[in-house]
Design an enzyme around this catalytic site. Structure first.
Site, short mmCIF file in Angstrom:
data_model
loop_
_atom_site.label_atom_id
_atom_site.label_comp_id
_atom_site.label_asym_id
_atom_site.label_seq_id
_atom_site.Cartn_x
_atom_site.Cartn_y
_atom_site.Cartn_z
N SER A 104 0.81 -1.23 0.00
CA SER A 104 0.00 0.00 0.00
C SER A 104 0.85 1.28 0.00
O SER A 104 1.88 1.36 0.66
CB SER A 104 -0.90 0.01 1.24
OG SER A 104 -1.54 1.26 1.34
N SER A 123 -9.30 -1.94 4.50
CA SER A 123 -9.37 -2.37 3.10
C SER A 123 -9.68 -3.85 3.04
O SER A 123 -10.01 -4.46 4.05
CB SER A 123 -8.07 -1.97 2.37
OG SER A 123 -8.30 -2.07 0.98
N LYS A 130 -13.78 -4.56 4.42
CA LYS A 130 -14.61 -3.35 4.24
C LYS A 130 -16.07 -3.54 4.62
O LYS A 130 -16.73 -2.59 5.04
CB LYS A 130 -14.52 -2.88 2.78
CG LYS A 130 -13.23 -2.14 2.46
CD LYS A 130 -13.26 -1.61 1.05
CE LYS A 130 -12.10 -0.68 0.80
NZ LYS A 130 -12.14 -0.06 -0.53
N ASN A 149 -14.28 2.36 4.50
CA ASN A 149 -12.83 2.33 4.31
C ASN A 149 -12.10 3.22 5.31
O ASN A 149 -10.88 3.26 5.33
CB ASN A 149 -12.44 2.69 2.87
CG ASN A 149 -12.50 4.19 2.60
OD1 ASN A 149 -13.20 4.92 3.31
ND2 ASN A 149 -11.80 4.64 1.60
P1 NAD Z 1 -14.00 -6.09 -6.59
O1 NAD Z 1 -13.46 -7.46 -6.71
O2 NAD Z 1 -14.77 -5.69 -5.40
O3 NAD Z 1 -14.94 -5.82 -7.89
C1 NAD Z 1 -14.51 -6.13 -9.20
C2 NAD Z 1 -15.63 -5.85 -10.19
O4 NAD Z 1 -15.16 -6.09 -11.51
C3 NAD Z 1 -16.86 -6.73 -10.03
O5 NAD Z 1 -18.01 -5.97 -10.37
C4 NAD Z 1 -16.65 -7.84 -11.06
O6 NAD Z 1 -17.88 -8.37 -11.53
C5 NAD Z 1 -15.95 -7.09 -12.17
N1 NAD Z 1 -15.03 -7.91 -12.97
C6 NAD Z 1 -13.99 -8.63 -12.52
N2 NAD Z 1 -13.35 -9.22 -13.55
C7 NAD Z 1 -14.01 -8.86 -14.68
C8 NAD Z 1 -13.84 -9.16 -16.06
N3 NAD Z 1 -12.88 -9.96 -16.49
N4 NAD Z 1 -14.71 -8.61 -16.93
C9 NAD Z 1 -15.71 -7.80 -16.52
N5 NAD Z 1 -15.91 -7.49 -15.22
C10 NAD Z 1 -15.08 -8.01 -14.30
O7 NAD Z 1 -12.74 -5.11 -6.80
P2 NAD Z 1 -12.60 -3.58 -6.31
O8 NAD Z 1 -12.12 -3.54 -4.92
O9 NAD Z 1 -13.84 -2.85 -6.69
O10 NAD Z 1 -11.38 -3.08 -7.22
C11 NAD Z 1 -11.52 -2.98 -8.62
C12 NAD Z 1 -10.36 -2.14 -9.19
O11 NAD Z 1 -10.43 -0.80 -8.68
C13 NAD Z 1 -8.98 -2.66 -8.83
O12 NAD Z 1 -8.12 -2.45 -9.93
C14 NAD Z 1 -8.56 -1.77 -7.67
O13 NAD Z 1 -7.15 -1.62 -7.59
C15 NAD Z 1 -9.18 -0.45 -8.10
N6 NAD Z 1 -9.45 0.46 -6.97
C16 NAD Z 1 -8.93 1.71 -7.06
C17 NAD Z 1 -9.17 2.62 -6.06
C18 NAD Z 1 -8.59 4.00 -6.19
O14 NAD Z 1 -8.60 4.75 -5.22
N7 NAD Z 1 -8.11 4.36 -7.36
C19 NAD Z 1 -9.95 2.27 -4.94
C20 NAD Z 1 -10.48 0.97 -4.87
C21 NAD Z 1 -10.21 0.07 -5.91
#
Ligand code: NAD
Length: 289
Positions: A22, A69, A73, A94
């Protein structure tokens, strides 16, 4: 750091597993040092099993609070005393703030997303968004965007374990906000294409574009994008995703990775703990340039 720590230093944690990768400890400790604030931020590897004891430790050690995280969460919610209304709608926390032993849960991912757009002088209030994904990030983004006044959100999700979450998000938005939300799957590419064509912003919150899917994008045809729209990928490692490359080929003017959102969700939590504004531009230079 040594010069800052004394008998009055207040501790803020990050409770997740895995967590050693992180950027949050560097981000917050740099900001505390810059502003001369007497706090220290440390990451703790906390699995679901250890979470109840870890949350109790916030009270016992009189910590100022913690970030939470994955995988904690949602499971943290019953361990807290109060929930901010947005966190309640999102169904995830969070950030925890400890006020004299009373622990309140907040979500800052969605506000971080909206603030990162505002930082770029972009306003999506009253506009339409197409959003892929309904997991942790997608839920926070959809609900905050709806609360802030985005007019319409088309949510796309595949039929996996997050489908029911996507259904819940659409129902919550339609019942509790003025925004109109609709759920689709990806099966008909013509619908996906036409919803994007009708939107001011396309946001991908699926993590496709991140390892092990770093060569993939859910939109691979640049003709689906217009130069005047916003394309936003929540992924921040790698800094440039395949989706961002497709958007660049399309001549899209406003293309973002998730770094700005990451920074602003941290700034929001920083404000909740300290009452001070994080020196966002300083941190952006320190961490991301
Ligand atoms: P999560 O596992 O909770 O959700 C993932 C989502 O993507 C689900 O809706 C799932 O159905 C979908 N998905 C997964 N694989 C897929 C595929 N091959 N095709 C289509 N849909 C697909 O994950 P999350 O915690 O929401 O994180 C998702 C992304 O967002 C990660 O890359 C994470 O690093 C990023 N993120 C960024 C921030 C930020 O502050 N920038 C914050 C949280 C998460």
């Amino acid at each position: 750091m040594n010069e800052r720590i004394d008998g009055h230093t207040l501790l803020i944690g990050l409770m997740a597993y895995p967590i050693r990768h992180s950027m949050s400890p560097t981000m917050h400790n740099n900001a505390f040092a810059k502003l001369g604030l007497n706090y220290a931020y440390l990451a703790f590897e906390i699995t679901s099993e250890k979470l109840p004891a870890a949350i109790d430790a916030i009270r016992t050690l009189d910590m100022r609070g913690s970030n939470i995280s994955m995988p904690n969460k949602q499971t943290v919610i019953p361990l807290l005393d109060k929930l901010d209304p947005a966190a309640e709608m999102v169904g995830a926390v969070n950030t925890v703030v400890n006020n004299n032993g009373i622990l309140t849960g907040y979500t800052t991912d969605g506000t971080g997303f909206m603030k990162s757009l505002a930082d770029e002088n972009l306003n999506i209030i009253g506009e339409k968004m197409t959003l892929s994904g309904a997991g942790g990030a997608g839920t926070a983004i959809a609900i905050q965007a709806a609360l802030d006044g985005v007019k319409e959100i088309s949510i796309f999700n595949q039929h996996d374990k997050l489908w029911s979450n996507a259904q819940r998000n659409v129902n919550v938005i339609n019942e509790k906000t003025q925004c109109k939300a609709t759920l689709y799957d990806f099966e008909d590419p013509d619908i996906f294409k036409s919803e994007i064509a009708d939107s001011m912003i396309y946001c991908d919150s699926t993590g496709v574009g991140m390892k092990p899917l770093e060569d993939m994008a859910l939109v691979s045809d640049p003709s689906w994008f217009r130069p005047d729209m916003i394309v936003f990928d929540t992924v921040y490692a790698p800094r440039t995703t395949e989706l961002m490359r497709v958007a660049k080929t399309a001549g899209v003017k406003h293309i973002f990775n998730g770094l700005g959102m990451m920074l602003e969700q941290g700034a929001e939590a920083f404000k909740l703990w300290t009452g001070e504004d994080m020196p966002v531009e300083y941190i952006r230079e320190q961490l991301f340039s």
